[in-house]
Enzyme design. Structure first.
Site, PDB file in Angstrom:
ATOM      1  N   LYS A  90       0.960  -1.096   0.162  1.00 48.33           N
ATOM      2  CA  LYS A  90       0.095  -0.098   0.020  1.00 48.33           C
ATOM      3  C   LYS A  90       0.900   1.524   0.187  1.00 48.33           C
ATOM      4  CE  LYS A  90       0.729   2.101   3.454  1.00 48.33           C
ATOM      5  NZ  LYS A  90       2.038   1.840   4.579  1.00 48.33           N
ATOM      6  N   TYR A 104      -4.201   3.994   6.446  1.00 46.04           N
ATOM      7  CA  TYR A 104      -4.779   2.901   7.108  1.00 46.04           C
ATOM      8  C   TYR A 104      -6.278   3.376   7.773  1.00 46.04           C
ATOM      9  CZ  TYR A 104      -1.012  -0.009   6.441  1.00 46.04           C
ATOM     10  OH  TYR A 104      -0.094  -1.163   6.274  1.00 46.04           O
TER      11      TYR A 104
HETATM   12  P1  NAD Z   1      12.563   1.581   2.873  1.00 45.92           P
HETATM   13  O1  NAD Z   1      13.012   3.096   2.367  1.00 45.92           O
HETATM   14  O2  NAD Z   1      12.840   1.061   3.974  1.00 45.92           O
HETATM   15  O3  NAD Z   1      12.022   0.637   1.758  1.00 45.92           O
HETATM   16  C1  NAD Z   1      12.226   0.980  -0.352  1.00 45.92           C
HETATM   17  C2  NAD Z   1      13.689  -0.049  -1.118  1.00 45.92           C
HETATM   18  O4  NAD Z   1      13.255   0.201  -1.912  1.00 45.92           O
HETATM   19  C3  NAD Z   1      14.758  -0.150  -0.537  1.00 45.92           C
HETATM   20  O5  NAD Z   1      15.043  -1.348  -0.731  1.00 45.92           O
HETATM   21  C4  NAD Z   1      15.441   0.799  -1.451  1.00 45.92           C
HETATM   22  O6  NAD Z   1      16.797   0.274  -1.630  1.00 45.92           O
HETATM   23  C5  NAD Z   1      14.373   0.569  -3.119  1.00 45.92           C
HETATM   24  N1  NAD Z   1      14.929   1.389  -3.845  1.00 45.92           N
HETATM   25  C6  NAD Z   1      14.667   1.600  -4.497  1.00 45.92           C
HETATM   26  N2  NAD Z   1      14.856   2.749  -5.913  1.00 45.92           N
HETATM   27  C7  NAD Z   1      14.382   3.610  -5.086  1.00 45.92           C
HETATM   28  C8  NAD Z   1      14.368   4.698  -5.188  1.00 45.92           C
HETATM   29  N3  NAD Z   1      15.012   5.396  -6.248  1.00 45.92           N
HETATM   30  N4  NAD Z   1      14.647   5.383  -3.972  1.00 45.92           N
HETATM   31  C9  NAD Z   1      14.389   4.919  -2.452  1.00 45.92           C
HETATM   32  N5  NAD Z   1      14.578   3.688  -2.321  1.00 45.92           N
HETATM   33  C10 NAD Z   1      14.560   2.885  -3.578  1.00 45.92           C
HETATM   34  O7  NAD Z   1      10.650   1.898   2.455  1.00 45.92           O
HETATM   35  P2  NAD Z   1       9.579   0.796   3.143  1.00 45.92           P
HETATM   36  O8  NAD Z   1       9.285   1.167   4.348  1.00 45.92           O
HETATM   37  O9  NAD Z   1      10.434  -0.442   3.223  1.00 45.92           O
HETATM   38  O10 NAD Z   1       8.382   1.416   1.802  1.00 45.92           O
HETATM   39  C11 NAD Z   1       8.101  -0.111   0.799  1.00 45.92           C
HETATM   40  C12 NAD Z   1       6.902   0.029   0.724  1.00 45.92           C
HETATM   41  O11 NAD Z   1       6.560  -0.847   1.621  1.00 45.92           O
HETATM   42  C13 NAD Z   1       6.382   1.078   0.562  1.00 45.92           C
HETATM   43  O12 NAD Z   1       5.523   1.309  -0.692  1.00 45.92           O
HETATM   44  C14 NAD Z   1       5.438   0.983   2.042  1.00 45.92           C
HETATM   45  O13 NAD Z   1       4.032   1.986   1.790  1.00 45.92           O
HETATM   46  C15 NAD Z   1       5.295   0.232   2.384  1.00 45.92           C
HETATM   47  N6  NAD Z   1       4.945  -0.118   3.300  1.00 45.92           N
HETATM   48  C16 NAD Z   1       4.040  -1.079   3.850  1.00 45.92           C
HETATM   49  C17 NAD Z   1       3.634  -1.450   5.448  1.00 45.92           C
HETATM   50  C18 NAD Z   1       2.319  -2.489   5.597  1.00 45.92           C
HETATM   51  O14 NAD Z   1       2.451  -2.391   6.626  1.00 45.92           O
HETATM   52  N7  NAD Z   1       2.260  -2.806   5.031  1.00 45.92           N
HETATM   53  C19 NAD Z   1       4.604  -0.936   5.594  1.00 45.92           C
HETATM   54  C20 NAD Z   1       5.390  -0.287   6.240  1.00 45.92           C
HETATM   55  C21 NAD Z   1       5.795   0.003   4.184  1.00 45.92           C
END
Ligand code: NAD
Length: 382
Positions: free
Chosen positions: A141, A236
């Site tokens: 999401k 959410y």
């Molecule tokens: P994060 O920044 O920790 O991870 C992002 C990942 O994408 C990293 O591995 C990064 O290397 C990669 N990436 C590739 N290209 C990138 C770019 N141009 N810029 C930045 N990162 C890049 O983020 P996250 O918290 O893991 O979130 C990722 C997704 O998961 C989002 O869509 C977020 O909304 C979703 N999320 C969902 C929940 C949930 O509870 N369902 C919780 C957290 C995040």
């Protein structure tokens, strides 16, 4: 001796209180008499995680021990992460991809499904590429950053005869299933008012600010995130209002909040409030912010109320109804989500509507309307 499950206990003794109260007051000897779990040893869905950031780490840890889904592959742009994950999760080289060679996954019969956990604006590309490779796909999401992207993702999955799921972990979480039931079954009468507020800027367990507020984070870059806390956690609040009522909003109004940190919030909102009106006449107020810690959902119905606080973060959730406490034992949310999705796919059935791309699209339509309402100061009819 007759086995007594929670359900049969309730049926047998005709207790006229909600399951939530039972969940906390049931004697411990009955908990031990839950129906015996028969382990599943059949084929699992082999999953490749695409994007190995913070949430992918949480998913990977949670799914260890899953009966129906196996972490079989990874997709990453960072070679050092590939080495670390390969060792930690025993992932064969042939199942490791980067963003450039990802399309070769079409040839890999060992991967059944891809889970896209990348910044929001990258979801579309990787969902469509997964679909074209013939893989089922889960996307995190928010589904994408606008309606057009969601429609393209749904079409690609339909055209390639694969299924598209949203990473809505709370759709399998017992406390949330219970508030959905309390609302939709009108246990306390018609719900008239919902308040749902969410964001967490300070991690009380790690005792440090949550990383999402660091200036380098993609969440503050509108091109990558599509928006601020509304896209991230406000979704959410929208979801919870929709599933408590079982209705879709017909109009929204909204207001951006104060920007206290102009450096960080030059592209995305720092806070936003919105109001949704539903066909029954129910109102839902939402608020989300990167500037303060809030995590609360409250619903007022004709003959009572129910609430959770905390209620949207990873839990454990604390709640109460006007009849008593509302609390369930914590579960491994991501494992449950993946197990339930995998079971459906293994049975060659269609995923339930509430976690498909169409559901993700509904949320994006509402989010877009909320932004439009905040920008124009006008009521937006949905
Ligand atoms: P994060 O920044 O920790 O991870 C992002 C990942 O994408 C990293 O591995 C990064 O290397 C990669 N990436 C590739 N290209 C990138 C770019 N141009 N810029 C930045 N990162 C890049 O983020 P996250 O918290 O893991 O979130 C990722 C997704 O998961 C989002 O869509 C977020 O909304 C979703 N999320 C969902 C929940 C949930 O509870 N369902 C919780 C957290 C995040």
């Amino acid at each position: 001796m007759e086995k007594i499950s929670r359900r049969s206990f309730v049926n047998k003794f005709g207790i006229g209180v909600s399951a939530s109260v039972i969940a906390t007051s049931i004697p411990s000897f009955l908990s031990a008499a839950e129906p015996e779990h028969i382990p599943y040893n059949g084929k699992k869905i082999n999953l490749a995680l695409c994007g190995l950031g913070i949430y992918a780490n949480i998913v990977a840890e949670s799914m260890q021990g899953s009966e129906y889904c196996n972490l079989a592959g990874i997709v990453t742009g960072t070679p050092s992460k590939a080495i670390k994950w390969k060792e930690k999760y025993n992932i064969p080289d042939k199942n490791i991809y980067n963003y450039e060679n990802f399309d070769e996954i079409i040839k890999n019969k060992d991967i059944d499904m891809v889970y896209v956990i990348l910044p929001n604006s990258m979801h579309k590309d990787f969902v469509i590429r997964s679909a074209k490779a013939g893989k089922h796909v889960i996307t995190e999401k928010p589904m994408a950053i606008d309606v057009k992207e969601c429609e393209e993702m749904i079409k690609a999955c339909n055209d390639n005869k694969v299924q598209l799921a949203l990473g809505y972990r709370l759709h399998y979480e017992p406390t949330h299933l219970e508030i959905k039931r309390l609302g939709q079954e009108k246990v306390f009468g018609q719900v008239r008012y919902i308040e749902s507020l969410g964001y967490k800027t300070y991690d009380t367990i790690a005792k440090k600010p949550v990383d999402i507020n660091s200036p380098a984070n993609w969440r503050l870059n509108k091109k990558l995130s599509g928006g601020g806390p509304l896209m991230d956690l406000g979704i959410y609040c929208i979801q919870v209002s929709r599933y408590i009522l079982g209705e879709e909003p017909i109009s929204v109004t909204a207001q951006f909040g104060t920007i206290n940190d102009k450096n960080r919030f030059s592209e995305t909102e720092e806070s936003i409030s919105w109001q949704m009106v539903f066909p029954s006449g129910a109102m839902a107020n939402g608020n989300t912010s990167c500037g303060y810690n809030i995590d609360r959902t409250y619903a007022s119905a004709d003959y009572g109320s129910f609430e959770l606080s905390p209620g949207l973060s990873y839990g454990p959730y604390e709640g109460k109804t006007s009849k008593g406490p509302l609390k369930f034992p914590p579960i491994k949310q991501q494992q449950k989500q993946l197990d339930e999705i995998s079971k459906v796919l293994l049975a060659n059935k269609k995923l339930p509507d509430h976690i498909t791309g169409e559901e993700g699209l509904k949320d994006i339509k509402i989010i877009n309307a909320i932004y439009k309402a905040a920008e124009t100061g006008k009521k937006i009819i949905l």
